[in-house]
Motif scaffolding. Structure first.
Motif, mmCIF file in Angstrom:
data_model
loop_
_atom_site.group_PDB
_atom_site.id
_atom_site.type_symbol
_atom_site.label_atom_id
_atom_site.label_comp_id
_atom_site.label_asym_id
_atom_site.label_seq_id
_atom_site.Cartn_x
_atom_site.Cartn_y
_atom_site.Cartn_z
ATOM 1 N N GLY A 449 -87.228 -30.980 44.367
ATOM 2 C CA GLY A 449 -85.806 -30.741 44.269
ATOM 3 C C GLY A 449 -85.370 -29.737 45.164
ATOM 4 O O GLY A 449 -86.220 -28.736 45.747
ATOM 5 N N THR A 450 -84.205 -29.584 45.220
ATOM 6 C CA THR A 450 -83.512 -28.564 45.972
ATOM 7 C C THR A 450 -81.848 -28.233 45.158
ATOM 8 O O THR A 450 -81.964 -28.968 44.224
ATOM 9 N N PRO A 451 -81.403 -27.368 45.566
ATOM 10 C CA PRO A 451 -80.046 -27.005 44.903
ATOM 11 C C PRO A 451 -79.213 -28.282 44.867
ATOM 12 O O PRO A 451 -78.331 -28.539 44.059
ATOM 13 N N ARG A 452 -79.380 -29.041 45.975
ATOM 14 C CA ARG A 452 -78.404 -30.414 45.839
ATOM 15 C C ARG A 452 -78.876 -31.349 44.825
ATOM 16 O O ARG A 452 -78.067 -32.248 44.217
ATOM 17 N N SER A 453 -80.153 -31.299 44.176
ATOM 18 C CA SER A 453 -80.661 -31.999 43.082
ATOM 19 C C SER A 453 -79.729 -31.655 41.782
ATOM 20 O O SER A 453 -79.316 -32.470 40.950
#
Length: 574
Positions: A449-453
């Protein structure tokens, strides 16, 4: 239990130069600091054309060793080191720009740098310039870095990259998996240009029992071969590595037994249990009274079924560790407990309010202003996680609390990914820990995941609050390939039953794109667009002319048909 332990040898000499412009150092912390941040070693080489490069070398190494350990323990090694070195580079560049050497960078505050951070079973390498890092491989040395040098001719060369040479630092990074017995060499060009890798390896092997003596032997051998530069060597040998299945972060609590069955009026290390608040397959939550503070608190225990599972215990203990590192009004806090604990449990601040799930039941048709206010507060809490390189990974209505003053807080950190901890986990990928209908599509592809997740999960909640449904129904969890995800059909949030500006639907659609690359790059942009849509969003949401002005549409259509008829009549054969 094995811990990280190294042997270190270092030596430096000015050689035939009038002064030594090299600088080196290492910091070997112990206990929690070593587990959280690792061991750091660094070497810098000043350029001979500068009279202030010694100051640059000292600032580069000293700044790295000092400031790296001041970064949050939740940050990954790569992020923490790169930020510190970027800041040091900016300072060096500014010193040159403010000095008499502002127009001659070759005489300014410039140096090379090679640094290593050893954390858990990984060596993280950072490099700029032409000092080098090698790894001993049999009877030779394998270079792990590349020289940043531009050759104008066979005899003339210049550094193409260095600390302080440019406003923006281009830094090489490499991660190397470690084994016990691995040996690494950091050296300046005054050493490696005058000794072959085979000779250097032999000197190290001949002095394996004393790495300081090995470092001296390398320097003296280079001098004997005619080296005309400063000479510096650092040698690192990995003696022991941490146990793979031992997470030292949780030693204090992870080995404690589960508490006895808790009932109203029972006591737990001085806390009086008032009543049960929530029970699930994962945990049990109780309201308790803390006589020391006079406040109500929440006591959380791990379910009996999971208390024997090391991974579940690890995640449970990590929750409180995470909370102690975030100070934000929109994130649940964990008050410090001064009394020693005899059992495995965690203590949390009590929120007198309700979950967002219950709030949504009580407000089945909230207006856009109410929804925006809640989503913005959740976003502020998520940004506090992201600033510390953490991902919540389980953003859902049940994990959002709203108190009686309408303050919104994120709770339940059992699925949080901490970059600084995850990089020490040799086991690799994790299972999907979030709730399926709020989990970003990339997780179902096995991607990290990333902050966009987290942004996607928040957008699902916003969509649900405004429509009462989910943007893709239950289809996301069933799509395990990119091809399947490209077929996901977003269901418009616009409906005859609820007034909603068309541009809001465009904002949600972008935030909920199956491909994270096409979502908003930051939470702040998503939140801003929910209030002030960009011209592009407004243009996309503009309805067709038939919907905006049916009369004008039919007028234009009739006029167009009339023109076509005239053209056909004119071109008809006589």
């Amino acid at each position: 239990m094995a811990t990280l332990r190294i042997s270190l040898g270092q030596y430096s000499d000015k050689g035939r130069k009038p002064s030594n412009q090299d600088f080196y150092g290492a910091y070997l912390p112990d206990g929690a600091q070593q587990r959280h941040k690792g061991i750091a070693i660094a070497l810098a080489d000043g350029i001979s054309s500068s009279t202030v490069s010694r100051e640059a070398s000292e600032a580069a190494v000293g700044g790295f060793l000092g400031d790296y350990y001041a970064t949050p323990s939740s940050w990954s090694v790569k992020n923490a080191a790169q930020r510190v070195l970027q800041a040091t580079n900016a300072w060096l560049y500014a010193q040159t720009r403010q000095s008499q050497y502002r127009y001659d960078m070759d005489r300014g505050y410039v140096c090379t740098l090679s640094a290593m951070v050893i954390k858990s079973a990984t060596a993280h390498l950072f490099h700029v310039g032409d000092s080098r890092i090698y790894q001993l491989a049999g009877n030779s040395l394998e270079p792990l870095t590349e020289d940043h040098r531009f050759w104008a001719s066979r005899e003339v060369s210049h550094l193409s990259r260095a600390m302080g040479a440019s406003q923006h630092l281009e830094l090489d990074y490499r991660a190397v998996s470690l084994s016990e017995g691995d040996v690494f060499l950091l050296a300046t060009d005054g050493v490696y240009e005058w000794l072959s890798p085979q000779v250097m390896a032999l000197k190290i092997q001949d002095n394996a029992a004393d790495l300081d003596a090995a470092a001296q032997a390398l320097v003296h051998a280079a001098l004997a071969n005619g080296s005309d530069d400063n000479l510096t060597v650092q040698l690192v040998r990995i003696e022991t590595l941490p146990d793979r299945d031992a997470d030292e972060l949780y030693d204090a609590l992870g080995g404690l037994p589960s508490p006895p069955e808790l009932r109203p009026n029972s006591e737990l290390d001085g806390l009086r249990i008032i009543r049960s608040l929530h029970a699930s397959a994962r945990s049990h939550v109780y309201l308790a009274h803390d006589p020391e503070s006079g406040q109500h608190v929440v006591v959380k225990t791990l379910s009996t079924e999971l208390a024997e599972d090391p991974a579940s215990v690890e995640r449970f203990v990590r929750e409180e560790w995470i909370a102690r590192r975030i100070d934000n009004p929109h994130v649940l806090s964990a008050p410090e407990q001064r009394k020693p604990r005899r059992y495995l449990y965690s203590v949390w601040a009590y929120i007198d309010g309700q979950t967002l799930t219950q709030w949504m039941r009580d407000h089945p048709e909230p207006d856009l202003v109410e929804v925006r206010g809640i989503i913005e507060q959740v976003a502020k809490g998520l940004r506090a996680f992201h600033r510390l390189e953490m991902l919540h990974q389980d953003v859902r209505p049940d994990n959002i609390m709203i108190d009686r003053h309408a303050t919104v807080r994120l709770i339940d950190f059992g699925a949080v990914r901490v970059a600084g901890i995850a990089e020490a986990d040799e086991a690799g990928g994790e299972d999907i820990l979030g709730t399926a209908q709020y989990t970003a599509p990339e997780y179902f592809l096995g991607e990290g995941g990333t902050p966009r997740s987290d942004l996607y999960s928040l957008a699902v909640i916003a969509y649900q609050m405004l429509t009462g449904t989910l943007p893709y129904g239950t289809a996301v969890a069933k799509t395990r390939t990119r091809a399947a995800q490209r077929k996901l059909a977003y269901q418009s949030a616009l409906s005859e039953n609820r007034e909603l500006p068309a541009w809001v639907d465009e904002v949600l659609k972008k935030a909920l794109h199956p491909n994270p690359q096409y979502r908003y790059p930051a939470l702040s942009e998503f939140i801003f667009e929910l209030r002030s849509p960009s011209p592009g969003t407004l243009k996309q949401s503009r309805p067709p002319l038939l919907e905006r002005d049916p009369v004008r549409f039919w007028q234009w259509l009739c006029a167009l048909l009339g023109v076509i008829i005239v053209v056909l009549l004119v071109n008809m054969p006589q």
